[in-house]
Design an enzyme around this catalytic site. Sequence first.
Site, PDB file in Angstrom:
ATOM      1  N   LYS A 220      16.235  16.178  63.921  1.00 40.07           N
ATOM      2  CA  LYS A 220      17.680  16.405  63.981  1.00 40.07           C
ATOM      3  C   LYS A 220      18.419  15.601  62.900  1.00 40.07           C
ATOM      4  CE  LYS A 220      17.540  17.363  68.944  1.00 40.07           C
ATOM      5  NZ  LYS A 220      18.079  16.974  70.281  1.00 40.07           N
TER       6      LYS A 220
ATOM      7  N   TYR B 231      20.352  26.824  72.098  1.00 38.74           N
ATOM      8  CA  TYR B 231      20.921  26.027  73.198  1.00 38.74           C
ATOM      9  C   TYR B 231      21.659  26.890  74.222  1.00 38.74           C
ATOM     10  CZ  TYR B 231      19.577  21.732  70.792  1.00 38.74           C
ATOM     11  OH  TYR B 231      18.851  20.712  70.213  1.00 38.74           O
TER      12      TYR B 231
ATOM     13  N   ASN C  67      19.433  12.085  69.587  1.00 38.21           N
ATOM     14  CA  ASN C  67      18.115  11.674  70.107  1.00 38.21           C
ATOM     15  C   ASN C  67      16.949  12.092  69.200  1.00 38.21           C
ATOM     16  OD1 ASN C  67      18.090  14.354  70.712  1.00 38.21           O
ATOM     17  ND2 ASN C  67      17.643  14.133  72.895  1.00 38.21           N
TER      18      ASN C  67
ATOM     19  N   HIS D 191      13.752  17.379  68.639  1.00 38.69           N
ATOM     20  CA  HIS D 191      13.581  18.371  69.707  1.00 38.69           C
ATOM     21  C   HIS D 191      12.137  18.845  69.658  1.00 38.69           C
ATOM     22  CE1 HIS D 191      14.015  22.028  72.110  1.00 38.69           C
ATOM     23  NE2 HIS D 191      13.261  22.588  71.176  1.00 38.69           N
TER      24      HIS D 191
ATOM     25  N   GLU E   8      10.501  29.756  70.451  1.00 35.69           N
ATOM     26  CA  GLU E   8      11.189  28.904  69.473  1.00 35.69           C
ATOM     27  C   GLU E   8      10.548  29.008  68.084  1.00 35.69           C
ATOM     28  OE1 GLU E   8      11.398  25.000  71.282  1.00 35.69           O
ATOM     29  OE2 GLU E   8      12.827  25.702  72.778  1.00 35.69           O
TER      30      GLU E   8
HETATM   31  P1  CMP Z   1      17.167  18.633  73.153  1.00 32.98           P
HETATM   32  O1  CMP Z   1      15.755  18.305  73.555  1.00 32.98           O
HETATM   33  O2  CMP Z   1      17.349  19.152  71.780  1.00 32.98           O
HETATM   34  O3  CMP Z   1      17.791  19.696  74.189  1.00 32.98           O
HETATM   35  C1  CMP Z   1      19.138  19.672  74.618  1.00 32.98           C
HETATM   36  C2  CMP Z   1      19.958  18.628  73.926  1.00 32.98           C
HETATM   37  O4  CMP Z   1      21.263  18.366  74.438  1.00 32.98           O
HETATM   38  C3  CMP Z   1      19.232  17.332  74.103  1.00 32.98           C
HETATM   39  O5  CMP Z   1      18.065  17.313  73.329  1.00 32.98           O
HETATM   40  C4  CMP Z   1      20.309  16.322  73.693  1.00 32.98           C
HETATM   41  O6  CMP Z   1      20.294  16.071  72.313  1.00 32.98           O
HETATM   42  C5  CMP Z   1      21.616  17.076  73.969  1.00 32.98           C
HETATM   43  N1  CMP Z   1      22.477  16.379  74.914  1.00 32.98           N
HETATM   44  C6  CMP Z   1      23.612  15.758  74.585  1.00 32.98           C
HETATM   45  N2  CMP Z   1      24.203  15.235  75.664  1.00 32.98           N
HETATM   46  C7  CMP Z   1      23.411  15.501  76.715  1.00 32.98           C
HETATM   47  C8  CMP Z   1      23.468  15.210  78.111  1.00 32.98           C
HETATM   48  N3  CMP Z   1      24.483  14.521  78.643  1.00 32.98           N
HETATM   49  N4  CMP Z   1      22.435  15.646  78.883  1.00 32.98           N
HETATM   50  C9  CMP Z   1      21.388  16.340  78.341  1.00 32.98           C
HETATM   51  N5  CMP Z   1      21.307  16.656  77.025  1.00 32.98           N
HETATM   52  C10 CMP Z   1      22.291  16.241  76.214  1.00 32.98           C
END
Ligand code: CMP
Length: 147
Positions: A9, A49, A112, A115, A126
Amino acid sequence: MQTTLILLKPDTIERGLIGNVISRIEAKWLQIAWMKMIQLDNDIINEHYAHIADKPFFPAIVKYMQRTPVIAIAAKGKNAVLVVRSLIWATNPLDALPWTVRGDLALNIDANIIHASDSEENAEIELKRFFKGEGIFEYSRLIDEVL
Ligand code: CMP
């Protein structure tokens, strides 16, 4: 043998952590079967998403995921889906163990680092989404034959 989809990311790109994260994937002996840098448009983000489109944090995710290009990787290996999820650990870095990607490198859930597909079924969907029509490389490594 499984193949899974990984996205590095924008915070990974901005913080100069591309090599750090890819090293961990390689060190686990997974094979990099395809990799590309891509600027995500709204369509691909909305599709990727869709399952969290109704969440209050969704607009922030769209903005974050478009801050820079991301790096999409197809990683191949035995139980690759589970292995990569173990390497990256929990979505919220606060819950991620040390020595994992998010445990070592991330502080907030909004940024974070990475993914990775959460099931074999989603990996297939995906991979098609990010490598559409481009075909993932098939190659063998000497190391796979000798060990
Ligand atoms: P990812 O694994 O890419 O899938 C969903 C993404 O939503 C997750 O990683 C986070 O980067 C993002 N995200 C941001 N805020 C939240 C939250 N409060 N709870 C869960 N996912 C979140």
